[in-house]
Design an enzyme around this catalytic site. Structure first.
Site, mmCIF file in Angstrom:
data_model
loop_
_atom_site.group_PDB
_atom_site.id
_atom_site.type_symbol
_atom_site.label_atom_id
_atom_site.label_comp_id
_atom_site.label_asym_id
_atom_site.label_seq_id
_atom_site.Cartn_x
_atom_site.Cartn_y
_atom_site.Cartn_z
ATOM 1 N N LYS A 136 30.251 72.215 55.457
ATOM 2 C CA LYS A 136 31.246 70.945 55.478
ATOM 3 C C LYS A 136 31.737 71.085 57.211
ATOM 4 C CE LYS A 136 35.442 68.379 54.538
ATOM 5 N NZ LYS A 136 36.763 67.999 53.522
ATOM 6 N N HIS A 281 -10.448 60.449 35.761
ATOM 7 C CA HIS A 281 -9.560 59.485 35.978
ATOM 8 C C HIS A 281 -8.303 59.367 34.634
ATOM 9 C CE1 HIS A 281 -11.874 58.334 39.406
ATOM 10 N NE2 HIS A 281 -12.913 57.962 38.675
#
Length: 519
Positions: A136, A281
């Site tokens: 921070k 597929h």
């Protein structure tokens, strides 16, 4: 921003002695706690204990060490005259760098032999607070949570006595990412054990109210489904490799390879017998079981040898030389197996473009998603529990019941069809698919395709449908091709008409009461 004072509190002590010694040699005052302090003192590095800074001893068996205003005020000071005056009034000093890594909660929670209390003890509190405070305040403080960053931090300190703002910001992002990942791991673990039961009871649990994913980019892929689409593989932190496996041979797996291998691995994992799934597929074009893997491969390949070209293959037993020989010159993109024998690797080494992916026999790691499937849609995600099959009691609904052999084939077909794209129809003889129709918007067209693929093998085959037949036409078409038994969920408005059609053709039919759509 001159680094004058550093706090060191690391669980993973890799490189910490070298890092600390270099900082001390550059005139930086070191503060350390617990095992870190012991390791540095054993190396002859001067330091102050955290308890000397706070004036409080470590308490609660070490649970409380750094959670003190003297520490966090030193980290969060904005370096203004007012903040510094407040610290001086308390007799505290600013801290310019923290090197912190966290207790190994992920390792503890993944250890099947660890008890609940020992796992909970690995939930870090003070370390997370230190990292967040330092990150921070990255305008003034360096946060280092990864030992691989020690070297760059040292280079900048030794060259200029400070760490560049750009570096501090990068390290702050890394620290926030680490604490977020850490909290996500704890949340998933706790939710799997303590989440409320589903309404109405049952063994399941509710889907989470807030879905948080923590995945690292494991690799950039060459492209996505098509060459003009960018793509990447993301996996849980520490993932071994693609699909949790190890690529033993061949170039990196593509986006389409990964999807097909995942589908193939799930399909073959549905069977306890030696099995082979051939996928193209995202849907099986061949699936079979057999007393030997080589026999299962030949039966799976025979289902649709044309579509098998350029497919991927998954097996649920070690891939041996006999299977490699049975493949002949079939071109496949990739093979997934729990292991590959040396004889198999000797044969497959000469195949250009064939990747070999070894996946541990324990199968997929559901801990990464808590057993949920997640798919992206416009503006969000949808999530569902994985389809783990069903334990429903089958019901014979026709005048004729299946024979013992027909029932065995029906059970195989039912397990296999759940992995075919909907609308899904699968014809089987024994423990092998002989015709598959899937991914079609019309169920009767799926029957038509499966029958066409099966050819003469349709006569005497059984048929599985992933959802009910809305009209009798699909059953009648199958009967004309010689199909002798059917399994389907049932539940359509015209069930009686479908059953009557089966009875007219002397077919046996079972209802399962469970649907298995796969979109």
């Amino acid at each position: 921003m001159i680094v004058r004072r550093a706090l060191l509190s690391v669980f993973d002590k890799t490189g910490i002695v070298t890092f600390a010694r270099a900082m001390a040699q550059n005139g930086i005052e070191l503060i350390a706690s617990g095992g870190t302090a012991r390791a540095l003192r054993a190396a002859g590095i001067p330091l102050r204990l955290v308890s000397d800074v706070t004036g409080c001893p470590e308490i609660l068996g070490g649970r409380i060490k750094t959670l003190h205003p003297a520490v966090h005020a030193g980290l969060l000071s904005r370096r203004t005259l007012k903040d510094r005056a407040e610290l001086e009034g308390q007799g505290w000093s600013e801290i310019d760098l923290v090197a912190v890594n966290l207790y190994d909660f992920e390792g503890a929670s993944g250890n099947s032999e660890a008890d609940l209390d020992s796992i909970i003890e690995q939930i870090d509190i003070g370390g997370v607070a230190l990292l967040r405070a330092a990150a921070k305040n990255c305008a003034h403080v360096v946060s280092v949570c990864d030992p691989t960053d020690y070297a760059q931090v040292l280079r900048e300190i030794e060259r200029e006595g400070s760490v560049h703002l750009q570096t501090r910001r990068r390290l702050a992002v890394k620290a926030f990412a680490r604490t977020a990942a850490y909290d996500t791991a704890i949340r998933w673990w706790a939710e799997a054990r303590w989440s409320p039961p589903l309404p109405g009871g049952g063994d399941g649990r509710a889907l989470p109210q807030r879905l948080v994913l923590d995945l690292d980019k494991w690799a950039d892929l060459r492209y996505g489904e098509n060459p003009h689409q960018r793509a990447a593989l993301y996996a849980p932190p520490g993932a071994a490799g693609p699909l949790g496996g190890e690529l033993l041979q061949g170039k990196p797996l593509s986006y389409n390879n990964l999807l097909d291998l995942d589908a193939a691995w799930r399909a073959v994992g549905a069977f306890e017998e030696p099995g082979v799934a051939i996928v193209k597929h995202l849907s099986p074009c061949g699936i079979a079981c057999g007393e030997a893997l080589s026999r299962a491969f030949l039966r799976a390949h025979a289902c649709d040898p044309v579509s098998a070209f350029g497919s991927v293959i998954a097996v649920n037993r070690p891939f041996d030389g006999a299977v490699a020989q049975a493949m002949g010159d079939l071109f496949v993109e990739a093979i997934a197996a729990p292991a590959f024998s040396q004889a198999a690797r000797d044969v497959l080494r000469t195949r250009q473009g064939c990747r070999l992916l070894r996946i541990d026999e324990s199968g997929e790691d559901e801990s990464s998603d808590n057993g949920f499937e997640i798919r992206g849609i416009r503006g969000g995600l949808v999530a569902q529990e994985r389809d783990q099959g069903d334990q429903a009691e089958w019901q014979v609904v026709t005048r004729r019941a299946p024979t013992q052999g027909e029932m065995a084939a029906l059970r195989f077909a039912w397990r296999a069809v759940t992995h075919v794209k909907s609308n899904a129809i699968l014809l089987a003889r024994g423990q092998a698919a002989v015709g598959i129709g899937g991914g079609l918007p019309s169920r009767v067209d799926a029957v038509r395709l499966a029958v066409a693929k099966a050819g003469e093998q349709a006569s005497g085959a059984v048929m599985a449908s992933d959802a009910f037949f809305p009209f009798p036409d699909g059953v009648e078409l199958a009967a004309e091709a010689g199909v002798i038994a059917v399994v389907q969920p049932g539940g359509a408005a015209r069930d009686e008409q479908v059953i009557d059609a089966a009875d007219r053709h002397g077919m046996a039919m079972c209802f399962t009461g469970v649907r298995h759509f796969r979109h």
